[in-house]
Design a protein around this motif. Structure first.
Motif, PDB file in Angstrom:
ATOM      1  N   GLU A  26       0.828  -1.217   0.000  1.00  0.00           N
ATOM      2  CA  GLU A  26       0.000   0.000   0.000  1.00  0.00           C
ATOM      3  C   GLU A  26       0.863   1.270   0.000  1.00  0.00           C
ATOM      4  N   TRP A  27       2.112   1.136   0.381  1.00  0.00           N
ATOM      5  CA  TRP A  27       3.011   2.300   0.403  1.00  0.00           C
ATOM      6  C   TRP A  27       3.529   2.678  -0.980  1.00  0.00           C
ATOM      7  N   CYS A  28       3.457   1.765  -1.914  1.00  0.00           N
ATOM      8  CA  CYS A  28       4.141   1.946  -3.192  1.00  0.00           C
ATOM      9  C   CYS A  28       3.720   3.255  -3.873  1.00  0.00           C
ATOM     10  N   GLY A  29       4.676   4.150  -4.046  1.00  0.00           N
ATOM     11  CA  GLY A  29       4.389   5.449  -4.649  1.00  0.00           C
ATOM     12  C   GLY A  29       4.082   6.530  -3.623  1.00  0.00           C
ATOM     13  N   LEU A  34      12.095   8.379  -2.288  1.00  0.00           N
ATOM     14  CA  LEU A  34      12.070   7.429  -3.398  1.00  0.00           C
ATOM     15  C   LEU A  34      12.779   6.123  -3.030  1.00  0.00           C
ATOM     16  N   GLU A  35      13.888   6.235  -2.284  1.00  0.00           N
ATOM     17  CA  GLU A  35      14.615   5.032  -1.868  1.00  0.00           C
ATOM     18  C   GLU A  35      13.702   4.115  -1.049  1.00  0.00           C
ATOM     19  N   ASP A  37      10.345   4.036  -1.282  1.00  0.00           N
ATOM     20  CA  ASP A  37       9.369   3.443  -2.204  1.00  0.00           C
ATOM     21  C   ASP A  37       9.930   2.145  -2.761  1.00  0.00           C
ATOM     22  N   VAL A  38      11.196   2.215  -3.148  1.00  0.00           N
ATOM     23  CA  VAL A  38      11.829   1.037  -3.741  1.00  0.00           C
ATOM     24  C   VAL A  38      12.023  -0.050  -2.680  1.00  0.00           C
ATOM     25  N   ALA A  39      12.496   0.343  -1.491  1.00  0.00           N
ATOM     26  CA  ALA A  39      12.780  -0.657  -0.455  1.00  0.00           C
ATOM     27  C   ALA A  39      11.497  -1.337   0.039  1.00  0.00           C
ATOM     28  N   LEU A  40      10.463  -0.547   0.333  1.00  0.00           N
ATOM     29  CA  LEU A  40       9.229  -1.146   0.864  1.00  0.00           C
ATOM     30  C   LEU A  40       8.568  -2.034  -0.192  1.00  0.00           C
ATOM     31  N   THR A  41       8.635  -1.606  -1.442  1.00  0.00           N
ATOM     32  CA  THR A  41       8.058  -2.425  -2.510  1.00  0.00           C
ATOM     33  C   THR A  41       8.838  -3.724  -2.652  1.00  0.00           C
ATOM     34  N   ASN A  42      10.154  -3.611  -2.502  1.00  0.00           N
ATOM     35  CA  ASN A  42      10.992  -4.798  -2.600  1.00  0.00           C
ATOM     36  C   ASN A  42      10.691  -5.795  -1.475  1.00  0.00           C
ATOM     37  N   ILE A  43      10.477  -5.281  -0.292  1.00  0.00           N
ATOM     38  CA  ILE A  43      10.161  -6.164   0.840  1.00  0.00           C
ATOM     39  C   ILE A  43       8.769  -6.781   0.640  1.00  0.00           C
ATOM     40  N   ALA A  44       7.839  -5.975   0.156  1.00  0.00           N
ATOM     41  CA  ALA A  44       6.498  -6.503  -0.147  1.00  0.00           C
ATOM     42  C   ALA A  44       6.597  -7.646  -1.159  1.00  0.00           C
TER      43      ALA A  44
ATOM     44  N   VAL B  81       2.894 -10.063  -8.023  1.00  0.00           N
ATOM     45  CA  VAL B  81       4.346 -10.016  -7.905  1.00  0.00           C
ATOM     46  C   VAL B  81       4.959  -9.315  -9.124  1.00  0.00           C
ATOM     47  N   ALA B  82       4.450  -9.615 -10.301  1.00  0.00           N
ATOM     48  CA  ALA B  82       4.992  -8.987 -11.516  1.00  0.00           C
ATOM     49  C   ALA B  82       4.747  -7.479 -11.496  1.00  0.00           C
ATOM     50  N   LEU B  83       3.579  -7.077 -11.032  1.00  0.00           N
ATOM     51  CA  LEU B  83       3.271  -5.641 -11.003  1.00  0.00           C
ATOM     52  C   LEU B  83       4.110  -4.934  -9.938  1.00  0.00           C
ATOM     53  N   LEU B  84       4.262  -5.557  -8.786  1.00  0.00           N
ATOM     54  CA  LEU B  84       5.134  -4.968  -7.757  1.00  0.00           C
ATOM     55  C   LEU B  84       6.546  -4.777  -8.302  1.00  0.00           C
ATOM     56  N   ALA B  85       7.043  -5.800  -8.990  1.00  0.00           N
ATOM     57  CA  ALA B  85       8.409  -5.720  -9.518  1.00  0.00           C
ATOM     58  C   ALA B  85       8.509  -4.612 -10.550  1.00  0.00           C
ATOM     59  N   LYS B  86       7.474  -4.472 -11.358  1.00  0.00           N
ATOM     60  CA  LYS B  86       7.487  -3.451 -12.401  1.00  0.00           C
ATOM     61  C   LYS B  86       7.487  -2.056 -11.781  1.00  0.00           C
ATOM     62  N   VAL B  87       6.624  -1.835 -10.819  1.00  0.00           N
ATOM     63  CA  VAL B  87       6.549  -0.499 -10.224  1.00  0.00           C
ATOM     64  C   VAL B  87       7.839  -0.206  -9.446  1.00  0.00           C
ATOM     65  N   GLN B  88       8.405  -1.233  -8.855  1.00  0.00           N
ATOM     66  CA  GLN B  88       9.700  -1.053  -8.183  1.00  0.00           C
ATOM     67  C   GLN B  88      10.770  -0.654  -9.201  1.00  0.00           C
ATOM     68  N   ASP B  89      10.754  -1.293 -10.368  1.00  0.00           N
ATOM     69  CA  ASP B  89      11.704  -0.912 -11.426  1.00  0.00           C
ATOM     70  C   ASP B  89      11.552   0.564 -11.778  1.00  0.00           C
ATOM     71  N   GLU B  90      10.313   1.028 -11.826  1.00  0.00           N
ATOM     72  CA  GLU B  90      10.095   2.430 -12.192  1.00  0.00           C
ATOM     73  C   GLU B  90      10.711   3.366 -11.155  1.00  0.00           C
ATOM     74  N   GLY B  91      10.561   3.019  -9.887  1.00  0.00           N
ATOM     75  CA  GLY B  91      11.227   3.804  -8.847  1.00  0.00           C
ATOM     76  C   GLY B  91      12.734   3.784  -9.057  1.00  0.00           C
ATOM     77  N   GLY B  92      13.265   2.622  -9.415  1.00  0.00           N
ATOM     78  CA  GLY B  92      14.699   2.495  -9.685  1.00  0.00           C
ATOM     79  C   GLY B  92      15.110   3.349 -10.880  1.00  0.00           C
TER      80      GLY B  92
END
Lengths: 251, 330
Positions: A26-29, A34-35, A37-44, B81-92
Motif C-alpha cells: 500500500e506504500w508503493c508510490g 524514493l529510496e 518506495d523502492v525498499a518497501l516495494t521490494n520487501i512486499a 508479484v509482476a506488477l510490484l516488480a514493475k513499479v519497483q523498477d520504475e522507482g529504480g
C-alpha cells in the motif's frame, strides 16, 4: 482447524506473509523518499513471494485441488490464519516500521530454525527466505533507531507506534495442537523457543533507539485460529475483488 | 515505464559564439564520441539535458501512481508479484535518472521541488486514470511500447551517463512491455466480460499513447538542435509511425479493434495510415486539465509532506551519530 497440522501451519505462515506484504504494498508510490518506495516495494515483493511458496505447498498438502490463488483469493476472513500484527493498518511510516521490525525479528529467528526442518520442502522455502529476512530486519531495525533517536516528533511517534503494537506480539509465540504436533515431529520449532532471541534483538534495538523498554507481555490473539480484527475484512475485499467479481476467469 | 514525447525543446546557445570549444564539442558529437560529465559542453546542451532527464525521472515517479493503483487488487499472486516488480523498477529508473541529472550539476532536491510546485513537467499519459485491470495490461503494452520506441535511440544519446542509464532502462522496459501484452492476451482469450475490459482499455489508451511522441514535426520547433546535438535521433512523427506499424498487428492478433476508423494499411508505403490526432486534448492535458492531473500532483505532495518528519529524523539522527563519533575520537 483441519485435521492436518502441516496444512494449518503453512496457512498461518503463508497468510501472515501475504497480509503483511499487502500492507507494505500500500506504500508503493507514497513513501517519504524514493529510496523507501523502492525498499518497501521490494520487501512486499519478497513477502508475497514467500506467501506463494507457502500457500502452494499448503494446497498440495491439503490435496483438494486448491492452488495459491484459490487459497489467497477465495477464503473469507474466518478462514485466514495470519497474525493480528500483520493486518494492523499502516498509519504512518513509523507504525509501518515498528510493525515490520517486530515481525522481522521473529521471522528471521523462525526461518533460520525452519531451514533445518524435518520437512524438506519447508526447509527449502525457509532457507531461501532467510537471506531476504536478514535484509528486511536490517532495514526495519535501522529505521527504528533513526526514528527513535531522531527528532522529538519522530521519537514520540515511535513510542506511540510500539504502544499500539505490543499487544499483538504475544501471538507469535503461542502454540496450540498444530504447533505442538509439528514440534514433536521436528517440522517446526516450539514457538516459545523463539522468544528469548526475539526479546534480545528487540531490546537491543530499542535501547539503541532510546525508546522505552519492552513491557511485560500482555497479549491479544486469535489471528491464527481465524479470529481477526475489523481491518482484515477490508483488506481482503480489496485484494479479492477481481476473483470475486469474475468467478472462474483466468487472468 | 514512461517516455519522452514531452518535446521539451532545447536551448540553443545564443549567448555563446561558435568559437573554439563549441566547435570541438560539435566535432566530438559528430564523431559519435560520448560527452562525459567533466567535459566542456555548451550551456544550452546542459540545460536541455537536465530538463529532458528530469522530466523523464518525474514521469517514472508519477507513473508509479496509476499502476500502483492496482497492486492491491491484482487478480492473481503471480500478477501481483509482476506488477510490484514493475513499479519497483520504475522507482529504480527514477533514481538512476535523477543521478544522471546530478552529473550535470542539478540537485535532486531542486528537481523534485519543481515537480511538486508544478513547474516541471512529466509525461501527460499519467494523467489518465487506471479504471480496470485491463488498464495495467494496456499501459504495459502501449505506454511502455511507446516508451521503448522513444528510448531505444536514447541509448545512443551523445551524453554518456544518460545513454548508459537508458541501456538498462530499455532492457527492463521491454520486459514490462511483454508482461503488459501477456495481460492483454489473457484477457482477450478470456470471458466476454474480460474481452470487453480489454477493448475498453485499448479504446481509452490508444490515442493518448500516440500523443506520447509529442507534436507533429512541423509544430516541434526545437527538435533540430536536439538532433544536431545527437540527444534526439529520430523525429516525433517517425517514431510515432514506427509505433503504429508495430502495434496494429499486435492488436489484430489480440482480436481487438484500434479505435480509429481511418486506420488502413498503405501497400505503396508499407506503413499504416492513421487518423488525425486531437491535439486540443493533448494541449488540455498538458496544461493541467486532464482527468487526473490534480490527483497525481496531490498524491506526490502528500507523500512528500507526510514524509517530512521521517526525513528530518533521519538527518537529525545522522548528525547525532557523527557528533558521538567525533566525541569518542576526541
Amino acid at each position: 482447524m483441519s485435521d492436518n497440522p502441516l496444512f494449518d501451519y503453512l496457512l498461518r505462515l503463508g497468510d501472515t506473509s501475504l497480509v503483511l506484504g499487502h500492507r507494505l504494498s500500500e506504500w508503493c508510490g507514497h513513501a517519504p523518499e524514493l529510496e523507501e518506495d523502492v525498499a518497501l516495494t521490494n520487501i512486499a515483493l519478497d513477502l508475497v513471494g514467500h506467501a506463494r511458496l507457502l500457500l502452494s505447498y499448503a494446497g498440495e498438502v491439503e490435496g483438494k485441488g486448491r492452488d495459491e490463488d484459490a487459497l489467497a483469493f477465495l477464503r473469507d476472513v474466518y478462514d485466514y490464519r495470519n497474525h493480528l500484527l500483520a493486518e494492523q493498518p499502516n498509519r504512518d511510516f513509523g507504525h509501518t516500521i515498528a510493525r515490520q521490525f517486530l515481525h522481522d525479528a521473529w521471522a528471521l529467528e523462525l526461518f533460520e530454525t525452519l531451514a533445518g526442518s524435518a520437512d524438506e520442502r519447508l526447509a527449502g522455502i525457509a532457507a531461501k527466505a532467510v537471506k531476504e529476512k536478514r535484509y528486511h530486519l536490517r532495514h526495519s531495525a535501522e529505521w527504528v533507531v533513526r526514528l527513535g533517536d531522531g527528532t522529538e516528533e519522530s521519537h514520540a511517534r515511535m513510542v506511540d507506534a510500539f504502544n499500539r503494537l505490543w499487544r499483538f506480539t504475544a501471538e507469535m509465540f503461542e502454540a496450540d495442537a498444530v504447533e505442538q504436533a509439528l514440534a514433536a515431529a521436528g517440522v517446526a520449532p516450539d514457538p516459545a523457543s523463539l522468544r528469548p532471541a526475539w526479546e534480545a534483538r528487540v531490546d537491543a534495538v530499542l535501547a539503541e533507539a532510546t525508546l522505552p523498554a519492552r513491557p511485560a507481555t500482555i497479549g491479544t490473539s486469535g489471528g491464527r485460529i481465524g479470529r481477526h480484527g475489523e481491518h482484515l475484512g477490508y483488506l481482503l475485499a480489496e485484494m479479492q475483488f477481481l476473483q470475486r467479481a469474475y468467478p472462474n476467469a483466468a487472468w | 515505464m514512461y517516455t519522452q514525447g514531452l518535446d521539451v525543446g532545447s536551448d540553443s546557445d545564443r549567448t555563446t559564439a561558435p568559437t573554439g570549444p563549441e566547435e570541438r564539442f560539435q566535432a566530438r558529437v559528430d564523431a559519435e564520441e560520448k560527452i562525459e560529465p567533466r567535459d566542456w559542453m555548451p550551456d544550452g546542451y546542459r540545460r536541455t539535458l537536465i530538463r529532458q532527464i528530469s522530466q523523464h525521472a518525474h514521469s517514472e515517479i508519477v507513473g508509479m501512481l496509476p499502476e500502483g493503483n492496482w497492486i492491491t487488487r491484482a487478480p492473481t499472486l503471480r500478477r501481483k508479484v509482476a506488477l510490484l516488480a514493475k513499479v519497483q523498477d520504475e522507482g529504480g529508473h527514477g533514481l538512476y535518472l535523477y543521478s544522471a541529472a546530478e552529473t550535470l550539476g542539478a540537485s535532486r532536491g531542486d528537481l523534485v521541488a519543481d515537480l511538486l510546485n508544478g513547474k516541471a513537467k512529466y509525461s501527460s499519459i499519467f494523467n489518465y486514470p487506471t479504471l480496470t485491470w485491463a488498464d495495467i495490461g494496456a499501459i504495459g503494452w502501449l505506454v511502455d511500447g511507446a516508451a521503448i520506441m522513444n528510448q531505444v535511440p536514447l541509448c545512443r544519446c551523445s551524453y554518456g551517463p544518460y545513454a548508459r542509464a537508458m541501456v538498462r532502462i530499455c532492457r527492463e522496459e521491454s520486459f514490462h512491455q511483454r508482461q503488459g501484452y501477456e495481460i492483454m492476451l489473457a484477457l482477450s482469450r478470456g470471458s466476454d466480460a474480460q474481452k470487453r475490459m480489454a477493448q475498453d482499455a485499448l479504446d481509452r489508451w490508444w490515442w493518448p499513447s500516440l500523443m506520447m511522441f509529442g507534436p507533429s514535426d512541423g509544430q516541434s520547433a526545437h527538435s533540430a538542435q536536439s538532433m544536431r546535438w545527437k540527444i534526439k535521433r529520430f523525429s516525433n512523427d517517425e517514431l510515432r509511425q514506427r509505433f503504429v506499424d508495430a502495434t496494429v498487428p499486435q492488436a489484430e492478433f489480440l482480436g481487438l479493434t484500434v479505435p480509429d476508423p481511418d486506420l488502413a494499411f498503405d501497400e505503396a508505403t508499407g506503413h499504416y495510415r492513421f487518423g488525425a490526432i486531437d491535439w486540443s486534448e493533448f494541449e488540455r492535458v498538458l496544461k493541467g486539465d486532464g482527468p487526473c492531473n490534480r490527483e497525481r500532483l496531490e498524491a506526490r505532495r502528500k507523500a512528500w509532506d507526510d514524509g517530512a518528519w521521517v526525513r528530518e529524523a533521519a538527518l537529525a539522527h545522522a548528525k547525532k551519530k557523527d557528533a558521538r563519533a567525533q566525541a569518542a575520537a576526541a
